[in-house]
Design a protein around this motif. Structure first.
Motif, PDB file in Angstrom:
ATOM      1  N   GLN A  49      -6.853   4.226   0.826  1.00  0.00           N
ATOM      2  CA  GLN A  49      -5.692   3.472   1.286  1.00  0.00           C
ATOM      3  C   GLN A  49      -6.099   2.431   2.330  1.00  0.00           C
ATOM      4  O   GLN A  49      -5.573   1.315   2.329  1.00  0.00           O
ATOM      5  CB  GLN A  49      -4.647   4.423   1.856  1.00  0.00           C
ATOM      6  CG  GLN A  49      -3.300   3.787   2.074  1.00  0.00           C
ATOM      7  CD  GLN A  49      -2.255   4.803   2.486  1.00  0.00           C
ATOM      8  OE1 GLN A  49      -2.577   5.943   2.822  1.00  0.00           O
ATOM      9  NE2 GLN A  49      -1.010   4.398   2.456  1.00  0.00           N
ATOM     10  N   ASN A  50      -7.054   2.769   3.185  1.00  0.00           N
ATOM     11  CA  ASN A  50      -7.541   1.799   4.169  1.00  0.00           C
ATOM     12  C   ASN A  50      -8.239   0.624   3.501  1.00  0.00           C
ATOM     13  O   ASN A  50      -8.054  -0.531   3.892  1.00  0.00           O
ATOM     14  CB  ASN A  50      -8.495   2.477   5.153  1.00  0.00           C
ATOM     15  CG  ASN A  50      -7.781   3.404   6.093  1.00  0.00           C
ATOM     16  OD1 ASN A  50      -6.580   3.283   6.307  1.00  0.00           O
ATOM     17  ND2 ASN A  50      -8.518   4.359   6.646  1.00  0.00           N
ATOM     18  N   VAL A 108      -7.760  -0.469   0.412  1.00  0.00           N
ATOM     19  CA  VAL A 108      -6.745  -1.260  -0.298  1.00  0.00           C
ATOM     20  C   VAL A 108      -5.957  -2.104   0.694  1.00  0.00           C
ATOM     21  O   VAL A 108      -5.689  -3.295   0.449  1.00  0.00           O
ATOM     22  CB  VAL A 108      -5.812  -0.331  -1.115  1.00  0.00           C
ATOM     23  CG1 VAL A 108      -4.622  -1.088  -1.668  1.00  0.00           C
ATOM     24  CG2 VAL A 108      -6.577   0.344  -2.224  1.00  0.00           C
ATOM     25  N   PHE A 109      -5.584  -1.529   1.833  1.00  0.00           N
ATOM     26  CA  PHE A 109      -4.834  -2.251   2.863  1.00  0.00           C
ATOM     27  C   PHE A 109      -5.597  -3.484   3.339  1.00  0.00           C
ATOM     28  O   PHE A 109      -5.077  -4.595   3.340  1.00  0.00           O
ATOM     29  CB  PHE A 109      -4.529  -1.315   4.042  1.00  0.00           C
ATOM     30  CG  PHE A 109      -3.867  -2.001   5.206  1.00  0.00           C
ATOM     31  CD1 PHE A 109      -2.523  -2.272   5.175  1.00  0.00           C
ATOM     32  CD2 PHE A 109      -4.605  -2.368   6.322  1.00  0.00           C
ATOM     33  CE1 PHE A 109      -1.905  -2.899   6.240  1.00  0.00           C
ATOM     34  CE2 PHE A 109      -4.005  -2.998   7.383  1.00  0.00           C
ATOM     35  CZ  PHE A 109      -2.640  -3.264   7.355  1.00  0.00           C
ATOM     36  N   MET A 110      -6.860  -3.290   3.732  1.00  0.00           N
ATOM     37  CA  MET A 110      -7.636  -4.414   4.250  1.00  0.00           C
ATOM     38  C   MET A 110      -7.984  -5.421   3.152  1.00  0.00           C
ATOM     39  O   MET A 110      -8.096  -6.620   3.414  1.00  0.00           O
ATOM     40  CB  MET A 110      -8.913  -3.916   4.939  1.00  0.00           C
ATOM     41  CG  MET A 110      -8.637  -3.219   6.255  1.00  0.00           C
ATOM     42  SD  MET A 110      -7.565  -4.137   7.397  1.00  0.00           S
ATOM     43  CE  MET A 110      -8.544  -5.576   7.739  1.00  0.00           C
ATOM     44  N   GLY A 111      -8.138  -4.949   1.917  1.00  0.00           N
ATOM     45  CA  GLY A 111      -8.380  -5.856   0.809  1.00  0.00           C
ATOM     46  C   GLY A 111      -7.201  -6.773   0.557  1.00  0.00           C
ATOM     47  O   GLY A 111      -7.369  -7.985   0.336  1.00  0.00           O
ATOM     48  N   ILE A 112      -6.001  -6.221   0.604  1.00  0.00           N
ATOM     49  CA  ILE A 112      -4.805  -7.037   0.404  1.00  0.00           C
ATOM     50  C   ILE A 112      -4.616  -8.010   1.561  1.00  0.00           C
ATOM     51  O   ILE A 112      -4.244  -9.165   1.350  1.00  0.00           O
ATOM     52  CB  ILE A 112      -3.564  -6.137   0.207  1.00  0.00           C
ATOM     53  CG1 ILE A 112      -3.711  -5.341  -1.089  1.00  0.00           C
ATOM     54  CG2 ILE A 112      -2.286  -6.952   0.189  1.00  0.00           C
ATOM     55  CD1 ILE A 112      -2.656  -4.278  -1.285  1.00  0.00           C
ATOM     56  N   VAL A 113      -4.894  -7.575   2.793  1.00  0.00           N
ATOM     57  CA  VAL A 113      -4.813  -8.480   3.946  1.00  0.00           C
ATOM     58  C   VAL A 113      -5.787  -9.645   3.763  1.00  0.00           C
ATOM     59  O   VAL A 113      -5.429 -10.807   3.970  1.00  0.00           O
ATOM     60  CB  VAL A 113      -5.108  -7.727   5.268  1.00  0.00           C
ATOM     61  CG1 VAL A 113      -5.295  -8.693   6.423  1.00  0.00           C
ATOM     62  CG2 VAL A 113      -3.995  -6.757   5.589  1.00  0.00           C
ATOM     63  N   THR A 164       0.827  -1.206   0.000  1.00  0.00           N
ATOM     64  CA  THR A 164       0.000   0.000   0.000  1.00  0.00           C
ATOM     65  C   THR A 164       0.863   1.258   0.000  1.00  0.00           C
ATOM     66  O   THR A 164       0.511   2.251  -0.647  1.00  0.00           O
ATOM     67  CB  THR A 164      -0.934   0.001   1.221  1.00  0.00           C
ATOM     68  OG1 THR A 164      -1.664  -1.219   1.251  1.00  0.00           O
ATOM     69  CG2 THR A 164      -1.916   1.138   1.173  1.00  0.00           C
ATOM     70  N   ASP A 165       1.997   1.231   0.689  1.00  0.00           N
ATOM     71  CA  ASP A 165       2.894   2.396   0.686  1.00  0.00           C
ATOM     72  C   ASP A 165       3.517   2.635  -0.684  1.00  0.00           C
ATOM     73  O   ASP A 165       3.867   3.767  -1.020  1.00  0.00           O
ATOM     74  CB  ASP A 165       4.004   2.222   1.728  1.00  0.00           C
ATOM     75  CG  ASP A 165       3.480   2.350   3.150  1.00  0.00           C
ATOM     76  OD1 ASP A 165       2.370   2.906   3.318  1.00  0.00           O
ATOM     77  OD2 ASP A 165       4.175   1.902   4.075  1.00  0.00           O
ATOM     78  N   SER A 166       3.658   1.580  -1.475  1.00  0.00           N
ATOM     79  CA  SER A 166       4.282   1.742  -2.788  1.00  0.00           C
ATOM     80  C   SER A 166       3.314   2.325  -3.822  1.00  0.00           C
ATOM     81  O   SER A 166       3.743   2.804  -4.860  1.00  0.00           O
ATOM     82  CB  SER A 166       4.818   0.404  -3.290  1.00  0.00           C
ATOM     83  OG  SER A 166       3.752  -0.465  -3.577  1.00  0.00           O
ATOM     84  N   ILE A 167       2.010   2.305  -3.532  1.00  0.00           N
ATOM     85  CA  ILE A 167       1.019   2.873  -4.442  1.00  0.00           C
ATOM     86  C   ILE A 167       0.870   4.359  -4.110  1.00  0.00           C
ATOM     87  O   ILE A 167       0.519   4.720  -2.990  1.00  0.00           O
ATOM     88  CB  ILE A 167      -0.335   2.145  -4.312  1.00  0.00           C
ATOM     89  CG1 ILE A 167      -0.176   0.659  -4.592  1.00  0.00           C
ATOM     90  CG2 ILE A 167      -1.362   2.767  -5.240  1.00  0.00           C
ATOM     91  CD1 ILE A 167      -1.423  -0.150  -4.300  1.00  0.00           C
TER      92      ILE A 167
END
Length: 83
Positions: free
Chosen positions: A50-51, A53-58, A39-42
């Motif tokens: 961002q939240n 995307v973060f939880m989606g990737i988790v 998420t930091d790289s996007i």
């Protein structure tokens, strides 16, 4: 000298479910660390997006581990009778 039937066997006294709990915590921690790095790289995401995307990737990493890798590759069932 006689044999004692009350011998302590550590394998039988350790609760089996704790290994599943330890595995779950490890998978969640690793997926959160990987998700934060991804998420930091996007660039150009608002904090709200961002939240998500973060939880989606988790969630994706968690499901890939338990359904994909553990279920199909390792062939270990999550819920099954041990006996």
């Amino acid at each position: 000298m006689g044999v004692h039937p009350n011998i302590h066997i550590p394998k039988e006294s350790w609760p089996h479910w704790t290994w599943y709990a330890i595995e779950c915590v490890i998978v969640i921690v690793l997926s959160m660390v990987a998700s934060s790095k991804i998420t930091d790289s996007i660039e150009g995401l608002s904090p709200e997006i961002q939240n998500y995307v973060f939880m989606g990737i988790v969630g994706i990493i968690f499901l890939v581990w338990y359904i994909g890798i553990r279920g199909f590759i390792l062939k270990k069932k999550i819920l099954r009778n041990r006996y």
